[in-house]
Design a protein around this motif. Structure first.
Motif, PDB file in Angstrom:
ATOM      1  N   ILE A  31      18.140  -3.416   0.886  1.00 32.46           N
ATOM      2  CA  ILE A  31      18.857  -3.461  -0.392  1.00 32.46           C
ATOM      3  C   ILE A  31      17.864  -3.445  -1.545  1.00 32.46           C
ATOM      4  O   ILE A  31      18.051  -2.745  -2.555  1.00 32.46           O
ATOM      5  N   HIS A  32      16.784  -4.221  -1.414  1.00 35.40           N
ATOM      6  CA  HIS A  32      15.734  -4.235  -2.441  1.00 35.40           C
ATOM      7  C   HIS A  32      15.182  -2.831  -2.659  1.00 35.40           C
ATOM      8  O   HIS A  32      14.991  -2.391  -3.809  1.00 35.40           O
ATOM      9  N   TYR A  33      14.934  -2.112  -1.572  1.00 36.38           N
ATOM     10  CA  TYR A  33      14.379  -0.766  -1.702  1.00 36.38           C
ATOM     11  C   TYR A  33      15.391   0.206  -2.300  1.00 36.38           C
ATOM     12  O   TYR A  33      15.036   1.078  -3.108  1.00 36.38           O
ATOM     13  N   LEU A  34      16.659   0.101  -1.898  1.00 37.97           N
ATOM     14  CA  LEU A  34      17.683   0.967  -2.484  1.00 37.97           C
ATOM     15  C   LEU A  34      17.775   0.753  -3.989  1.00 37.97           C
ATOM     16  O   LEU A  34      17.929   1.717  -4.762  1.00 37.97           O
ATOM     17  N   ASN A  35      17.669  -0.493  -4.415  1.00 38.41           N
ATOM     18  CA  ASN A  35      17.688  -0.797  -5.849  1.00 38.41           C
ATOM     19  C   ASN A  35      16.442  -0.265  -6.555  1.00 38.41           C
ATOM     20  O   ASN A  35      16.509   0.288  -7.659  1.00 38.41           O
ATOM     21  N   ARG A  36      15.304  -0.442  -5.898  1.00 40.62           N
ATOM     22  CA  ARG A  36      14.016  -0.207  -6.551  1.00 40.62           C
ATOM     23  C   ARG A  36      13.616   1.267  -6.590  1.00 40.62           C
ATOM     24  O   ARG A  36      12.974   1.715  -7.549  1.00 40.62           O
ATOM     25  N   PHE A  37      14.006   2.033  -5.560  1.00 43.29           N
ATOM     26  CA  PHE A  37      13.477   3.379  -5.434  1.00 43.29           C
ATOM     27  C   PHE A  37      14.471   4.463  -5.818  1.00 43.29           C
ATOM     28  O   PHE A  37      14.336   5.619  -5.418  1.00 43.29           O
ATOM     29  N   GLY A  38      15.474   4.095  -6.611  1.00 46.08           N
ATOM     30  CA  GLY A  38      16.290   5.097  -7.274  1.00 46.08           C
ATOM     31  C   GLY A  38      17.484   5.623  -6.507  1.00 46.08           C
ATOM     32  O   GLY A  38      17.983   6.713  -6.817  1.00 46.08           O
ATOM     33  N   PHE A  39      17.976   4.877  -5.526  1.00 48.36           N
ATOM     34  CA  PHE A  39      19.166   5.330  -4.815  1.00 48.36           C
ATOM     35  C   PHE A  39      20.360   5.321  -5.767  1.00 48.36           C
ATOM     36  O   PHE A  39      20.669   4.304  -6.397  1.00 48.36           O
ATOM     37  N   ALA A  40      21.059   6.466  -5.878  1.00 50.15           N
ATOM     38  CA  ALA A  40      22.134   6.614  -6.868  1.00 50.15           C
ATOM     39  C   ALA A  40      23.517   6.351  -6.294  1.00 50.15           C
ATOM     40  O   ALA A  40      24.505   6.353  -7.042  1.00 50.15           O
ATOM     41  N   GLY A  41      23.611   6.108  -4.974  1.00 48.21           N
ATOM     42  CA  GLY A  41      24.914   5.910  -4.369  1.00 48.21           C
ATOM     43  C   GLY A  41      25.369   4.460  -4.403  1.00 48.21           C
ATOM     44  O   GLY A  41      24.751   3.594  -5.042  1.00 48.21           O
ATOM     45  N   GLN A  42      26.452   4.191  -3.691  1.00 53.47           N
ATOM     46  CA  GLN A  42      27.008   2.856  -3.610  1.00 53.47           C
ATOM     47  C   GLN A  42      26.282   2.035  -2.539  1.00 53.47           C
ATOM     48  O   GLN A  42      25.960   2.548  -1.470  1.00 53.47           O
ATOM     49  N   VAL A  43      26.047   0.762  -2.847  1.00 50.49           N
ATOM     50  CA  VAL A  43      25.427  -0.159  -1.900  1.00 50.49           C
ATOM     51  C   VAL A  43      26.421  -1.271  -1.606  1.00 50.49           C
ATOM     52  O   VAL A  43      26.911  -1.936  -2.534  1.00 50.49           O
ATOM     53  N   TYR A  44      26.728  -1.484  -0.317  1.00 46.54           N
ATOM     54  CA  TYR A  44      27.700  -2.482   0.088  1.00 46.54           C
ATOM     55  C   TYR A  44      27.024  -3.531   0.978  1.00 46.54           C
ATOM     56  O   TYR A  44      26.906  -3.331   2.193  1.00 46.54           O
ATOM     57  N   PRO A  45      26.585  -4.654   0.427  1.00 44.67           N
ATOM     58  CA  PRO A  45      26.059  -5.720   1.288  1.00 44.67           C
ATOM     59  C   PRO A  45      27.208  -6.370   2.068  1.00 44.67           C
ATOM     60  O   PRO A  45      28.299  -6.600   1.520  1.00 44.67           O
ATOM     61  N   VAL A  46      26.984  -6.649   3.346  1.00 42.15           N
ATOM     62  CA  VAL A  46      27.996  -7.298   4.177  1.00 42.15           C
ATOM     63  C   VAL A  46      27.434  -8.629   4.660  1.00 42.15           C
ATOM     64  O   VAL A  46      26.472  -8.663   5.436  1.00 42.15           O
ATOM     65  N   ASN A  47      28.045  -9.715   4.168  1.00 42.24           N
ATOM     66  CA  ASN A  47      27.646 -11.072   4.556  1.00 42.24           C
ATOM     67  C   ASN A  47      28.797 -11.995   4.187  1.00 42.24           C
ATOM     68  O   ASN A  47      29.107 -12.164   2.998  1.00 42.24           O
ATOM     69  N   PRO A  48      29.470 -12.597   5.163  1.00 39.66           N
ATOM     70  CA  PRO A  48      30.662 -13.408   4.856  1.00 39.66           C
ATOM     71  C   PRO A  48      30.353 -14.663   4.052  1.00 39.66           C
ATOM     72  O   PRO A  48      31.272 -15.277   3.505  1.00 39.66           O
ATOM     73  N   GLY A  49      29.095 -15.034   3.917  1.00 38.37           N
ATOM     74  CA  GLY A  49      28.766 -16.265   3.210  1.00 38.37           C
ATOM     75  C   GLY A  49      28.388 -16.077   1.759  1.00 38.37           C
ATOM     76  O   GLY A  49      28.047 -17.060   1.077  1.00 38.37           O
ATOM     77  N   ARG A  50      28.412 -14.839   1.255  1.00 35.41           N
ATOM     78  CA  ARG A  50      27.971 -14.610  -0.121  1.00 35.41           C
ATOM     79  C   ARG A  50      28.972 -13.726  -0.854  1.00 35.41           C
ATOM     80  O   ARG A  50      29.575 -12.822  -0.263  1.00 35.41           O
ATOM     81  N   ALA A  51      29.127 -13.959  -2.165  1.00 35.96           N
ATOM     82  CA  ALA A  51      29.995 -13.124  -2.988  1.00 35.96           C
ATOM     83  C   ALA A  51      29.222 -11.977  -3.634  1.00 35.96           C
ATOM     84  O   ALA A  51      29.795 -10.929  -3.958  1.00 35.96           O
ATOM     85  N   GLU A  52      27.923 -12.200  -3.848  1.00 37.97           N
ATOM     86  CA  GLU A  52      27.089 -11.171  -4.468  1.00 37.97           C
ATOM     87  C   GLU A  52      25.697 -11.248  -3.868  1.00 37.97           C
ATOM     88  O   GLU A  52      25.171 -12.337  -3.608  1.00 37.97           O
ATOM     89  N   ILE A  53      25.094 -10.091  -3.640  1.00 39.00           N
ATOM     90  CA  ILE A  53      23.747 -10.042  -3.064  1.00 39.00           C
ATOM     91  C   ILE A  53      22.934  -8.990  -3.810  1.00 39.00           C
ATOM     92  O   ILE A  53      23.330  -7.822  -3.888  1.00 39.00           O
ATOM     93  N   GLN A  54      21.842  -9.441  -4.391  1.00 41.49           N
ATOM     94  CA  GLN A  54      20.899  -8.581  -5.121  1.00 41.49           C
ATOM     95  C   GLN A  54      21.611  -7.667  -6.121  1.00 41.49           C
ATOM     96  O   GLN A  54      21.301  -6.479  -6.252  1.00 41.49           O
TER      97      GLN A  54
END
Length: 691
Positions: A31-54
């Protein structure tokens, strides 16, 4: 690219299952790399214990996203992976990167779990990278589905290079070295266990990208030779190059005691032959893996590889000449007009021969260097140039030297490299697009690799294979049956008869013309006849033949042979003894060995290998790589050997092996008597073994 590879390398959306807010955890780093290196698509973190991730909304499960991601990264523990794979497959996800370990790499139980993983994925049309995978990366699209820490330390940049590896570490080592040298890398893939989408398939996928000029492939196993061959063909068709670093010699196949060929050649030789056949350079270490990259990217024609070495140090020139000879890199013989032109430029105490010594006069004559290069550029014998600059300091106009070298490249388009121990000197040349190396050894090695690689393979890649023929029996054939089978398929064999008694042996002696003969025990169960006293040579009378035959028959009976036989064969004296052999690799097919024969075959190990099918020209070229190759042209009082007949016999053996590739295990022909040029070859002993 297929939809599965598009999903991995150019996805519109990516889900990360097992996502973490911590970028230093396996589930957080993609996720850090998708944010940092210019990925233009949608990112969907999956973790039942968190509402928001990065910075992205998190989801309790991939099914709650409300959309089907193109690709998923599965970064959960091994025991939870199967359920996630099954859910993603049922949703219609195209591709997944499975990072968990504990599958095929740990034994049979792990292999069963891995097979279940692949089956669950493929049931819904999803394809897997992994398990035990570091992941994929496309630095052009920002789709970095990878957990390596290297990209935090060495910033990525897009470029014309792809790195495909079955190992995570072996993917980022060349990446770091190339990036630190200023080269961009577009694709980096570490496939792990290769359970589904393997390294060979990945190489084929990236070869389809017209921007890729160099594909570096690290292999521990050759999982899908056909796809790697296809990758090489696609790359070669547009002038790109594939370099493979295959670690470890594969475990030698089980070879019966009768076969020397399999034990001598080993499976690793089959991989060498396969890679060469398809124009893939096999590197032997990490340095060689990346060394010639700048030459590949420039793409200048090395022609015959004839190289000019020039330096203002005579010692550097001599050392480079030594290195070139060891690397089989030919030094150019400069034309008389070239030497005359150089003599007008260089001081009298310089050298106008190759290697070229400009002497320390270079320090005071700023126009010497470009004038020398201009003269060399006009010589049709000078295909490549290596410039050694062992020292440069005050008084040396290094930027001008680099500028002049770049002008030479632009004008003549001949491969040119420089060696210099000083970093600032290398930097000046590199800034002008000149491949720069620390040592003469690396500069010469890069030129040698580049020139040899351009001459490799491709010729046999598209040949159609004949239909495989079945063989009714199994195991060893005796000498008579082996020779008869080989003769039927075009391998010249000695005139001989099989006999069951002393009287039959005498009759065979007469039928063969009455000259000297050999009498040998003939039994499939006793392939090593000399070890049991079953070989009698140079017998010239009927009584000797009868006695020898009876003795061999008695010995075979004593060894338990129910129906002992002997072979009576005409004595043949060749100019030199060679050997031919076949071992059949399960994945790559028949491998034909050609080598110096006789009883010291294993000791001398002067052999070359070819993957069938091959042509007579290819066989002749391989024979010329033998240490005894000078014999083919005649040596001292020995006449030239019949190289054409040796090559033809090797081709016939290869075609025979292809015809029976599903049944054949090995062939040994030793000795093969090679006669003077024009007089042929004769196999005087052979063993064929079927599976």
């Amino acid at each position: 690219m297929t939809p599965h590879f598009e999903a991995l390398f150019r996805p519109r959306s990516v889900a990360v299952i097992g996502a973490s807010d911590n970028p230093n955890k396996v589930g957080g780093r993609p996720i850090h790399y998708l944010n940092r290196f210019g990925f233009a698509g949608q990112v969907y973190p999956v973790n039942p214990g968190r509402a928001e991730i990065q910075g992205h909304r998190a989801y309790a499960s991939v099914g709650e996203i409300g959309a089907v991601p193109d690709a998923v990264v599965i970064a959960v523990a091994g025991d939870a992976t199967l359920a996630q794979v099954r859910q993603c497959s049922e949703l219609g996800v195209k591709a997944a990167v499975v990072m968990a370990s504990g599958f095929g790499e740990i034994g049979e139980a792990g292999r069963q779990r891995q097979a279940a993983l692949v089956a669950a994925a493929n049931a819904g049309g999803m394809r897997l990278v992994g398990p035990n995978a570091q992941g994929t990366a496309n630095f052009a699209s920002g789709a970095v589905l990878n957990f390596s820490t290297m990209f935090m330390e060495v910033a990525p940049a897009d470029g014309p290079i792809a790195i495909i590896s079955q190992s995570g570490a072996a993917s980022v080592m060349p990446y770091a070295l190339l990036r630190q040298a200023g080269f961009g890398v577009r694709y980096l893939v570490a496939t792990g266990n290769d359970a589904d989408l393997d390294a060979c398939a990945m190489a084929e996928a990236v070869a389809a990208d017209p921007a890729i000029r160099v594909i570096l492939v690290y292999l521990e196993t050759l999982s899908d030779p056909g796809r790697l061959a296809a990758a090489a063909a696609v790359a070669r068709a547009r002038g790109a190059h594939v370099v493979a670093l295959k670690s470890g010699s594969s475990r030698r196949g089980a070879v019966a005691a009768a076969s020397h060929t399999g034990a001598l050649v080993g499976n690793d030789a089959a991989i060498d032959a396969f890679l060469a056949r398809h124009g893939i350079w096999r590197a032997r270490d990490m340095n060689e893996f990346i060394r010639a990259t700048p030459l590949y990217l420039q793409g200048h024609d090395p022609a015959a590889g004839r190289t000019v070495v020039m330096s203002h140090s005579g010692a550097v020139g001599v050392m480079a000449a030594d290195l070139a000879e060891r690397a089989a890199l030919p030094l150019a013989e400069l034309a008389p007009a070239t030497r005359q032109g150089l003599a007008a430029i260089l001081p009298e105490f310089g050298s106008v021969n190759n290697p070229l010594d400009m002497t320390a006069a270079l320090l005071g004559k700023g126009d010497m260097f470009p004038r020398v290069l201009d003269v060399l550029g006009s010589d049709p014998e000078a295909d490549m140039v290596m410039i050694g600059i062992p020292v440069a300091g005050p008084g040396y106009d290094v930027p001008a030297l680099a500028r002049d070298a770049a002008a030479f490249l632009a004008r003549h388009a001949k491969p040119l490299v420089v060696s210099a121990p000083q970093q600032d000197v290398r930097a000046a040349f590199a800034a002008r697009g000149i491949p720069a190396f620390i040592t003469e050894a690396d500069a010469i090695g890069a030129l040698g690799q580049y020139a040899a690689h351009r001459q490799l393979g491709g010729a046999g890649a598209a040949r159609a294979l004949p239909a495989a023929r079945a063989w009714a029996g199994r195991g060893l054939l005796d000498e008579h049956a082996s020779l008869a089978l080989l003769a039927e398929h075009g391998v010249p064999v000695v005139a001989h008869r099989q006999c069951a008694s002393g009287a039959e042996a005498v009759a065979a002696f007469a039928a063969l013309g009455g000259g000297a003969v050999a009498v040998k025990g003939c039994a499939a169960g006793v392939p090593h006849k000399s070890e049991h006293g079953l070989v009698r040579l140079r017998l010239a009378d009927a009584a000797g033949v009868r006695a020898a035959a009876q003795d061999c028959l008695d010995k075979l009976a004593g060894l338990g042979e129910a129906a002992p036989r002997v072979v009576v064969a005409r004595m043949v004296k060749g100019t030199h003894e060679f050997a031919l052999g076949v071992t059949v690799d399960p994945a790559l097919g028949p491998l034909v060995m050609i080598g110096e024969g006789g009883t010291l075959l294993e000791l001398r190990q002067d052999i070359v290998t070819l993957l069938a099918p091959f042509s007579a020209d290819e066989a002749r070229a391989a024979c010329r790589r033998l240490r005894v190759a000078p014999l083919f042209g005649g040596y001292r009082d020995m006449p030239a050997l019949d190289l054409d007949a040796l090559a033809a016999a090797a081709v016939a053996l290869g075609d025979f092996a292809l015809a029976y590739r599903a049944s054949l295990k090995a062939v040994d022909i030793n000795p093969l008597m090679v006669m003077p040029a024009g007089q042929g070859v004769v196999a005087v002993d052979a063993v064929v073994e079927m599976r």
